[in-house]
Design a protein around this motif. Structure first.
Motif, PDB file in Angstrom:
ATOM      1  N   UNK A 302     -10.047  -2.783 -11.588  1.00 36.90           N
ATOM      2  CA  UNK A 302      -9.769  -1.700 -10.417  1.00 36.90           C
ATOM      3  C   UNK A 302      -9.389   0.355 -10.950  1.00 36.90           C
ATOM      4  N   UNK A 303      -8.738  -0.483 -12.111  1.00 41.87           N
ATOM      5  CA  UNK A 303      -8.204   0.832 -13.277  1.00 41.87           C
ATOM      6  C   UNK A 303      -9.068   1.493 -14.395  1.00 41.87           C
ATOM      7  N   UNK A 308     -13.646   5.304 -15.011  1.00 39.60           N
ATOM      8  CA  UNK A 308     -15.361   4.888 -15.675  1.00 39.60           C
ATOM      9  C   UNK A 308     -15.987   5.163 -14.978  1.00 39.60           C
ATOM     10  N   UNK A 309     -16.148   5.123 -13.281  1.00 33.03           N
ATOM     11  CA  UNK A 309     -16.842   5.881 -12.278  1.00 33.03           C
ATOM     12  C   UNK A 309     -16.782   7.597 -12.307  1.00 33.03           C
ATOM     13  N   UNK A 365       0.158   5.611 -11.605  1.00 36.29           N
ATOM     14  CA  UNK A 365       0.496   4.247 -10.066  1.00 36.29           C
ATOM     15  C   UNK A 365       0.492   3.399 -10.628  1.00 36.29           C
ATOM     16  N   UNK A 366      -0.378   2.532 -11.754  1.00 34.10           N
ATOM     17  CA  UNK A 366      -1.417   1.352 -11.726  1.00 34.10           C
ATOM     18  C   UNK A 366      -0.915   0.732 -12.925  1.00 34.10           C
ATOM     19  N   UNK A 367      -0.489   1.519 -13.690  1.00 32.76           N
ATOM     20  CA  UNK A 367      -0.728   0.767 -15.353  1.00 32.76           C
ATOM     21  C   UNK A 367       0.418  -1.278 -15.494  1.00 32.76           C
ATOM     22  N   UNK A 368       1.581  -0.803 -14.407  1.00 35.24           N
ATOM     23  CA  UNK A 368       2.550  -1.950 -14.507  1.00 35.24           C
ATOM     24  C   UNK A 368       1.351  -3.253 -14.539  1.00 35.24           C
ATOM     25  N   UNK A 369       0.132  -3.015 -14.330  1.00 35.24           N
ATOM     26  CA  UNK A 369      -0.212  -3.907 -13.542  1.00 35.24           C
ATOM     27  C   UNK A 369      -1.701  -4.251 -14.577  1.00 35.24           C
TER      28      UNK A 369
END
Length: 380
Positions: A302-303, A308-309, A365-369
């Motif tokens: 998702x990141x 990219x989008x 916010x989502x870098x840990x994943x």
């Protein structure tokens, strides 16, 4: 032996230095863009962003003396101040563009036609002449002054909220969200179903489908643009949001299926087999077991898909062309700003930072994943 083992290898130091260098290469331009977005055009033109917190000396635009003359004995005098604010400190001044720093504050000089001019440190001036100034053109004053640090929100007000700004980024911002959010969710949903089927369901041709997905990873995006656009036009979904959503979905699906399938294959087999023994259907296994366990892989893709989008220009130009500007995305809007406002660096810096603010927030916010999902889904 202990002393030898306690010393770090040169490769470790080289790795640390490389990481620091990469972080600096990314951080400095981003911080510079952020600081420049709060500076005025005059500040950006005269000093670098790294000097934004310090008092700087810079040449100001020429100011023509104006005011009403009064009589002082045998002389005609015009007095006033060059600046509307009181915190300006002049270090040098002049009356010619060829010598803008010829005089010091408080010095009285010849202003031509028998007139004399004095400019003080705070910008106060006194112009005197034995003849009246009526009908005469008063001299210009060039100043070099100390400028305190100055930051403004006017750039953001102009870019986002000014109704007179035809190149405003507010509408482009929401247009980009309209493109990015569905173009991120749709391929994740489709890829999750496909990855589960390729990982845990047995059916004829599964190996060929997996090989096809791997092969599609190397297909250049530019190669498929024209055929895909013709297909969209033939079925009536070209030049609109639906067309660009499906285009991003098609270009993102191979990587999504590849990552998610490899991640799901690595999940414990016993959990799935026990669920089947308990009578769970494939859909129940997928929704209640596979999806929660696959969250790191879903988040990592998702990141990438969101970034990219969001930053895409090519697909937007091909599948989202609108002469009225109603569907213009931020990347295209910035390109237009480069043409119409090439000298307004404060507007360009603010627009560029607005365009990267959301991707930065999503990434941090989502870098840990990110690393966990990519490593689990790309290595098997």
């Amino acid at each position: 032996m202990n002393s030898t083992s306690s010393k770090k290898s040169p490769l470790v130091w080289a790795l640390h230095l490389s990481v620091v260098a990469l972080v600096a290469l990314w951080l400095f331009p981003t911080v510079g863009l952020f600081v420049s977005s709060f500076r005025t055009a005059d500040q950006i033109a005269n000093t670098g962003w790294w000097n934004a917190m310090f008092t700087q000396e810079r040449q100001r635009p020429a100011i023509r003396i104006e005011g009403s003359e009064t009589r002082d004995g045998d002389s005609y005098v015009i007095e006033g101040t060059l600046f509307a604010v009181d915190d300006v400190v002049i270090s040098r001044w002049g009356t010619s563009s060829r010598a803008p720093e010829a005089y010091e504050p408080g010095e009285t000089v010849d202003a031509g036609d028998g007139a004399s001019l004095t400019v003080e440190e705070n910008g106060a001036f006194r112009l005197s002449s034995p003849e009246s100034f009526a009908g005469k053109r008063l001299p210009r004053v060039f100043t070099t002054a100390e400028a305190p640090p100055e930051f403004t929100l006017q750039n953001y007000r102009f870019v986002l909220f000014d109704p007179n700004n035809r190149e405003g980024m507010a509408k482009a911002f929401f247009n980009t969200l309209t493109v990015t959010i569905p173009a991120t969710i749709i391929p994740i949903v489709i890829a999750a179903f496909a990855a589960y089927a390729l990982a845990w369901m047995r059916f004829p041709g599964r190996a060929l489908l997996i090989a096809a997905v791997v092969g599609l990873l190397v297909v250049p995006l530019q190669l498929a643009l024209i055929p895909l656009l013709r297909l969209h036009n033939d079925i009536g979904i070209g030049k609109g949001y639906l067309g660009v959503w499906l285009a991003h979905t098609g270009f993102g699906l191979p990587l999504a299926i590849y990552l998610l399938r490899n991640y799901m294959v690595g999940l414990p087999r016993d959990i799935i087999e026990n669920a089947r023994v308990d009578g769970a259907t494939d859909f129940q296994i997928f929704v209640k077991i596979i999806l929660p366990l696959s969250f790191p892989a879903l988040a990592s893709f998702a990141i990438f898909q969101f970034l990219w989008t969001w930053n895409d220009l090519l697909v937007a130009l091909v599948f989202l062309i609108d002469s009225t500007g109603e569907t213009t995305v931020m990347t295209k809007q910035i390109v237009e700003l480069l043409g119409t406002r090439g000298g307004n660096w404060e507007i360009l810096a603010t627009s560029a930072f607005v365009s990267i603010a959301v991707p930065l927030a999503v990434f941090f916010a989502m870098q840990k994943y990110l690393v966990r999902g990519l490593l689990s889904g790309s290595v098997k």
